[in-house]
Design a protein around this motif. Structure first.
Motif, PDB file in Angstrom:
ATOM      1  N   VAL A  31      52.869  22.402  54.069  1.00 38.47           N
ATOM      2  CA  VAL A  31      52.714  22.844  52.603  1.00 38.47           C
ATOM      3  C   VAL A  31      52.068  21.799  51.909  1.00 38.47           C
ATOM      4  N   SER A  37      50.104  24.508  42.060  1.00 37.88           N
ATOM      5  CA  SER A  37      48.649  23.930  41.443  1.00 37.88           C
ATOM      6  C   SER A  37      48.768  24.379  39.888  1.00 37.88           C
ATOM      7  N   ASP A  85      48.881  33.435  54.849  1.00 37.87           N
ATOM      8  CA  ASP A  85      49.740  32.056  54.780  1.00 37.87           C
ATOM      9  C   ASP A  85      50.743  32.237  56.290  1.00 37.87           C
ATOM     10  N   TYR A 162      40.470  23.041  47.230  1.00 41.94           N
ATOM     11  CA  TYR A 162      41.133  21.976  46.292  1.00 41.94           C
ATOM     12  C   TYR A 162      42.042  21.324  47.180  1.00 41.94           C
TER      13      TYR A 162
HETATM   14  C1  LIG Z   1      49.493  23.224  49.210  1.00 41.57           C
HETATM   15  S1  LIG Z   1      50.017  24.518  49.474  1.00 41.57           S
HETATM   16  C2  LIG Z   1      49.377  25.814  48.775  1.00 41.57           C
HETATM   17  C3  LIG Z   1      49.946  25.859  47.113  1.00 41.57           C
HETATM   18  C4  LIG Z   1      49.209  26.819  46.522  1.00 41.57           C
HETATM   19  N1  LIG Z   1      48.102  27.622  46.792  1.00 41.57           N
HETATM   20  C5  LIG Z   1      49.198  26.712  44.926  1.00 41.57           C
HETATM   21  O1  LIG Z   1      48.015  26.533  44.641  1.00 41.57           O
HETATM   22  O2  LIG Z   1      50.195  26.219  44.404  1.00 41.57           O
HETATM   23  C6  LIG Z   1      49.598  24.921  51.246  1.00 41.57           C
HETATM   24  C7  LIG Z   1      49.878  26.296  51.844  1.00 41.57           C
HETATM   25  O3  LIG Z   1      49.064  26.387  53.063  1.00 41.57           O
HETATM   26  C8  LIG Z   1      49.976  27.102  54.004  1.00 41.57           C
HETATM   27  N2  LIG Z   1      49.338  27.180  55.443  1.00 41.57           N
HETATM   28  C9  LIG Z   1      49.575  25.884  56.120  1.00 41.57           C
HETATM   29  N3  LIG Z   1      48.741  26.169  57.254  1.00 41.57           N
HETATM   30  C10 LIG Z   1      48.057  27.462  57.286  1.00 41.57           C
HETATM   31  C11 LIG Z   1      47.579  28.004  57.935  1.00 41.57           C
HETATM   32  N4  LIG Z   1      46.972  27.411  59.483  1.00 41.57           N
HETATM   33  N5  LIG Z   1      46.806  29.436  57.541  1.00 41.57           N
HETATM   34  C12 LIG Z   1      47.354  29.837  56.492  1.00 41.57           C
HETATM   35  N6  LIG Z   1      48.112  28.830  55.737  1.00 41.57           N
HETATM   36  C13 LIG Z   1      48.648  27.893  55.772  1.00 41.57           C
HETATM   37  C14 LIG Z   1      51.308  26.740  53.708  1.00 41.57           C
HETATM   38  O4  LIG Z   1      52.279  27.441  54.354  1.00 41.57           O
HETATM   39  C15 LIG Z   1      51.371  26.711  52.143  1.00 41.57           C
HETATM   40  O5  LIG Z   1      51.751  28.035  51.683  1.00 41.57           O
END
Ligand SMILES: C[S@@+](CC[C@H](N)C(=O)[O-])C[C@H]1O[C@@H](n2cnc3c(N)ncnc32)[C@H](O)[C@@H]1O
Length: 202
Positions: A31, A37, A85, A162
């Motif tokens: 995560v 964001s 996700d 980002y």
């Molecule tokens: C920083 S969080 C995203 C935050 C959200 N997009 C926001 O703007 O608030 C990162 C996300 O990437 C997902 N994730 C991690 N590895 C991944 C992968 N290989 N494929 C798809 N999603 C993935 C995590 O489960 C998490 O939901």
């Protein structure tokens, strides 16, 4: 009336943040952030998209869908938003909260984007947005995702990324012909923005 709607908005916001935080506690490296964001990041990141030329928009790592409604608000009526996700907690949440017929939430990895886009009846995506924590993903996953993303984007389209660290750019650089940089201080934490462009076919 006004008061109740503010209350409802607050309940939805804290419910959303609670689900996001729970996901972070279970998988901190996947995560990579404890708070979704900010609206400043969202609006800056989406400002370079040519929405009238966008039919297929893909998002990696939507979490609790912070970007989803802003994307749907801008997307043409015949467009499609496909979000991917790895966390079932987030995908279940998104399926419950986004009823738009243009919206599709897939439990899977961004590395499989080509197969996922094809399964939705398309050869390419116009734009791909990523909130993935590239620097903390398991070894080899970041480069594989960057390569698959370049292949799936149509010529003239872009990869929007980002991240708190500028390392994401290193994953994009071997593939994308031009990368524009940006920065958004009003985000927890302040974050780097990148737009990787795939040159239009000659
Ligand atoms: C920083 S969080 C995203 C935050 C959200 N997009 C926001 O703007 O608030 C990162 C996300 O990437 C997902 N994730 C991690 N590895 C991944 C992968 N290989 N494929 C798809 N999603 C993935 C995590 O489960 C998490 O939901």
């Amino acid at each position: 009336m006004e008061r109740r709607s503010v209350k409802q908005k607050a309940a939805r916001l804290f419910g959303q943040w609670g689900v996001f935080f729970k996901g972070f506690l279970e998988h901190p490296k996947m995560v990579g952030s404890i708070i979704p964001s900010s609206r400043f990041t969202i609006s800056k990141m989406l400002s370079r998209v040519k929405w009238d030329e966008c039919k297929v928009f893909v998002e990696y790592g939507p979490g609790v869908g912070t970007f989803c409604q802003p994307v749907l608000d801008r997307l043409p009526r015949d467009g499609q938003l496909i979000v991917i996700d790895t966390n079932p907690l987030y995908i279940d949440y998104l399926k419950k909260h986004f009823r738009d017929s243009r919206f599709s939430a897939v439990l899977g990895s961004a590395a499989d984007v080509e197969e996922i886009v094809r399964a939705h009846g398309h050869q390419n995506a116009d734009y791909v947005l990523s909130g993935l924590p590239f620097s903390t993903l398991p070894k080899g996953v970041g480069p594989a995702i960057a390569a698959a993303t370049y292949r799936v984007i149509r010529p003239g389209g872009a990869f929007l990324v980002y991240q708190f660290s500028a390392k994401a750019r290193d994953f994009m650089a071997p593939h994308f012909e031009r990368i524009d940089n940006g920065f958004e201080p009003l985000n927890v934490l302040p974050c780097q923005l990148f737009w990787g462009w795939k040159e239009p076919a000659a």
